[in-house]
Motif scaffolding. Structure first.
Motif, PDB file in Angstrom:
ATOM      1  N   ARG A 155      23.671  48.674  43.513  1.00 57.90           N
ATOM      2  CA  ARG A 155      25.053  48.792  43.098  1.00 57.90           C
ATOM      3  C   ARG A 155      25.812  47.506  43.387  1.00 57.90           C
ATOM      4  O   ARG A 155      25.735  46.979  44.500  1.00 57.90           O
ATOM      5  CB  ARG A 155      25.720  49.958  43.833  1.00 57.90           C
ATOM      6  CG  ARG A 155      25.203  51.311  43.419  1.00 57.90           C
ATOM      7  CD  ARG A 155      25.841  52.391  44.251  1.00 57.90           C
ATOM      8  NE  ARG A 155      25.472  52.252  45.649  1.00 57.90           N
ATOM      9  CZ  ARG A 155      26.042  52.952  46.628  1.00 57.90           C
ATOM     10  NH1 ARG A 155      27.019  53.780  46.362  1.00 57.90           N
ATOM     11  NH2 ARG A 155      25.633  52.780  47.877  1.00 57.90           N
ATOM     12  N   PRO A 156      26.554  47.005  42.398  1.00 59.82           N
ATOM     13  CA  PRO A 156      27.368  45.820  42.664  1.00 59.82           C
ATOM     14  C   PRO A 156      28.382  46.105  43.758  1.00 59.82           C
ATOM     15  O   PRO A 156      28.880  47.223  43.902  1.00 59.82           O
ATOM     16  CB  PRO A 156      28.048  45.567  41.313  1.00 59.82           C
ATOM     17  CG  PRO A 156      27.176  46.241  40.303  1.00 59.82           C
ATOM     18  CD  PRO A 156      26.608  47.442  40.996  1.00 59.82           C
ATOM     19  N   THR A 185      38.084  36.516  37.000  1.00 56.60           N
ATOM     20  CA  THR A 185      36.787  36.804  36.385  1.00 56.60           C
ATOM     21  C   THR A 185      36.065  37.944  37.100  1.00 56.60           C
ATOM     22  O   THR A 185      35.415  38.773  36.463  1.00 56.60           O
ATOM     23  CB  THR A 185      35.900  35.548  36.403  1.00 56.60           C
ATOM     24  OG1 THR A 185      35.817  35.046  37.747  1.00 56.60           O
ATOM     25  CG2 THR A 185      36.467  34.483  35.495  1.00 56.60           C
ATOM     26  N   SER A 186      36.178  38.019  38.417  1.00 59.96           N
ATOM     27  CA  SER A 186      35.506  39.098  39.141  1.00 59.96           C
ATOM     28  C   SER A 186      36.159  40.444  38.868  1.00 59.96           C
ATOM     29  O   SER A 186      35.493  41.483  38.910  1.00 59.96           O
ATOM     30  CB  SER A 186      35.513  38.813  40.644  1.00 59.96           C
ATOM     31  OG  SER A 186      36.836  38.738  41.144  1.00 59.96           O
ATOM     32  N   LEU A 187      37.460  40.447  38.583  1.00 52.56           N
ATOM     33  CA  LEU A 187      38.134  41.699  38.228  1.00 52.56           C
ATOM     34  C   LEU A 187      37.740  42.175  36.836  1.00 52.56           C
ATOM     35  O   LEU A 187      37.631  43.375  36.584  1.00 52.56           O
ATOM     36  CB  LEU A 187      39.650  41.517  38.306  1.00 52.56           C
ATOM     37  CG  LEU A 187      40.275  41.510  39.711  1.00 52.56           C
ATOM     38  CD1 LEU A 187      41.746  41.149  39.625  1.00 52.56           C
ATOM     39  CD2 LEU A 187      40.084  42.864  40.373  1.00 52.56           C
ATOM     40  N   VAL A 188      37.510  41.233  35.934  1.00 55.85           N
ATOM     41  CA  VAL A 188      37.198  41.588  34.543  1.00 55.85           C
ATOM     42  C   VAL A 188      35.731  41.938  34.364  1.00 55.85           C
ATOM     43  O   VAL A 188      35.390  42.884  33.630  1.00 55.85           O
ATOM     44  CB  VAL A 188      37.596  40.429  33.610  1.00 55.85           C
ATOM     45  CG1 VAL A 188      37.130  40.703  32.187  1.00 55.85           C
ATOM     46  CG2 VAL A 188      39.099  40.209  33.653  1.00 55.85           C
ATOM     47  N   HIS A 189      34.826  41.242  35.026  1.00 58.17           N
ATOM     48  CA  HIS A 189      33.395  41.443  34.815  1.00 58.17           C
ATOM     49  C   HIS A 189      32.943  42.775  35.399  1.00 58.17           C
ATOM     50  O   HIS A 189      33.357  43.155  36.506  1.00 58.17           O
ATOM     51  CB  HIS A 189      32.598  40.308  35.466  1.00 58.17           C
ATOM     52  CG  HIS A 189      31.203  40.198  34.972  1.00 58.17           C
ATOM     53  ND1 HIS A 189      30.168  40.992  35.448  1.00 58.17           N
ATOM     54  CD2 HIS A 189      30.654  39.405  34.016  1.00 58.17           C
ATOM     55  CE1 HIS A 189      29.061  40.680  34.825  1.00 58.17           C
ATOM     56  NE2 HIS A 189      29.317  39.718  33.952  1.00 58.17           N
ATOM     57  N   PRO A 190      32.098  43.542  34.674  1.00 58.88           N
ATOM     58  CA  PRO A 190      31.661  44.864  35.171  1.00 58.88           C
ATOM     59  C   PRO A 190      30.875  44.794  36.469  1.00 58.88           C
ATOM     60  O   PRO A 190      30.849  45.758  37.234  1.00 58.88           O
ATOM     61  CB  PRO A 190      30.799  45.413  34.030  1.00 58.88           C
ATOM     62  CG  PRO A 190      30.411  44.216  33.211  1.00 58.88           C
ATOM     63  CD  PRO A 190      31.556  43.271  33.331  1.00 58.88           C
ATOM     64  N   ARG A 191      30.192  43.684  36.731  1.00 58.32           N
ATOM     65  CA  ARG A 191      29.459  43.526  37.983  1.00 58.32           C
ATOM     66  C   ARG A 191      30.208  42.693  39.011  1.00 58.32           C
ATOM     67  O   ARG A 191      29.665  42.342  40.049  1.00 58.32           O
ATOM     68  CB  ARG A 191      28.099  42.875  37.726  1.00 58.32           C
ATOM     69  CG  ARG A 191      27.058  43.804  37.132  1.00 58.32           C
ATOM     70  CD  ARG A 191      25.704  43.143  37.113  1.00 58.32           C
ATOM     71  NE  ARG A 191      24.642  44.046  36.721  1.00 58.32           N
ATOM     72  CZ  ARG A 191      23.350  43.717  36.701  1.00 58.32           C
ATOM     73  NH1 ARG A 191      22.982  42.500  37.054  1.00 58.32           N
ATOM     74  NH2 ARG A 191      22.436  44.597  36.350  1.00 58.32           N
TER      75      ARG A 191
END
Length: 272
Positions: free
Chosen positions: A16-17, A129-135
């Motif tokens: 899990r990320p 970018t970390s908020l937008v990316h699913p992982r």
């Protein structure tokens, strides 16, 4: 599924990320440690550069900046296989997209891109970018093919298997062939989490798994046996048989070891 990793043995692992909050806290810890190290290096640089001219002082400043922003993060991630101090504290690890440990090239890419998205933009680009990316990947992760996963804290131990009393006599004399590893794991996870499943899903999964397991058991369970009771009986008996077999093998190995160590031709063993 995006959160599963297929290893070489063909087994799917759940990776899990890491959550945004845990990544953020880990990054803040790393930032604090890096700040302390940078301050110490800066003091040494100021002391060493007092007698240098302007050009040499500028070169020294560049070397110190590269050391703090690139060399130290790369070295730490390479030697720790993706676990900086902040990630250790939060139970995280940076891994490749296939689940393997990060190497030097991954750490270098992450550090170089981090100069832009972490240092020059004060972490704003990495945050977005970390908020937008699913992982939860930042730009460095996208280019390096890595992401942060949880390595502790999320898994709860499954409750122990209990043999249903009404099926103990039947399953003790049943012929249970070796269950495929994937099927046995699915049944064990199902039995450990039945209380948290929706009733419709619980019934459907129980019937499907019982039908799959019944192909490896002869004779079948008594008529009217509940699928979950049947699965629990098979796995409990399977566990008990494997344990008994392991005990027998260990005892046989101990006997054979004693025979090998004995002296030949009836020579008495020395007193211990």
């Amino acid at each position: 599924m995006d959160d599963e990793i297929l290893i070489g043995e063909g087994v799917l692992l759940d990776a899990r990320p890491a959550s945004f909050a845990s990544r953020l806290l880990g990054s803040l810890i790393d930032l604090l440690v890096t700040g302390v190290v940078a301050f110490a290096i800066l003091l040494l640089g100021v002391t060493a550069g007092q007698n240098l001219d302007a050009a040499a002082g500028s070169a020294l400043g560049i070397v110190l900046a590269v050391t703090v922003m690139v060399v130290i993060p790369t070295t730490v991630e390479t030697l720790s296989r993706g676990r900086s101090l902040g990630k250790v504290a939060m139970g995280l690890r940076v891994v490749r997209d296939d689940g393997g440990p990060v190497r030097f090239r991954h750490a270098v890419v992450r550090a170089l891109v981090g100069v832009l998205e972490l240092w020059l933009t004060v972490g704003s680009v990495a945050l977005i970018t970390s908020l937008v990316h699913p992982r939860g990947k930042r730009l460095g992760d996208m280019l390096a093919g890595t992401y942060a996963v949880r390595v502790r804290g999320g898994q709860r131990p499954l409750p122990p298997l209990v043999m249903p009393a009404e099926l103990a006599g039947w399953v003790r004399h049943a012929d249970i062939r070796r269950l495929p590893d994937g099927l046995a794991l699915s049944v064990r996870q199902f039995l450990g989490r039945v209380d948290g499943l929706h009733m419709a899903s619980r019934v459907r999964l129980g019937v499907e798994l019982a039908a799959d397991v019944e192909r490896y058991v002869a004779p079948g369970p008594p008529p009217g046996t509940h699928p979950e009771r049947f699965l629990a009986a098979v796995l409990a008996e399977r566990r008990d048989r494997e344990y008994a077999h392991a005990i027998a093998v260990a005892r046989q190995a101990a006997v054979e070891t004693a025979l090998v160590q004995r002296l030949p031709h009836a020579v008495p063993d020395p007193a211990s």
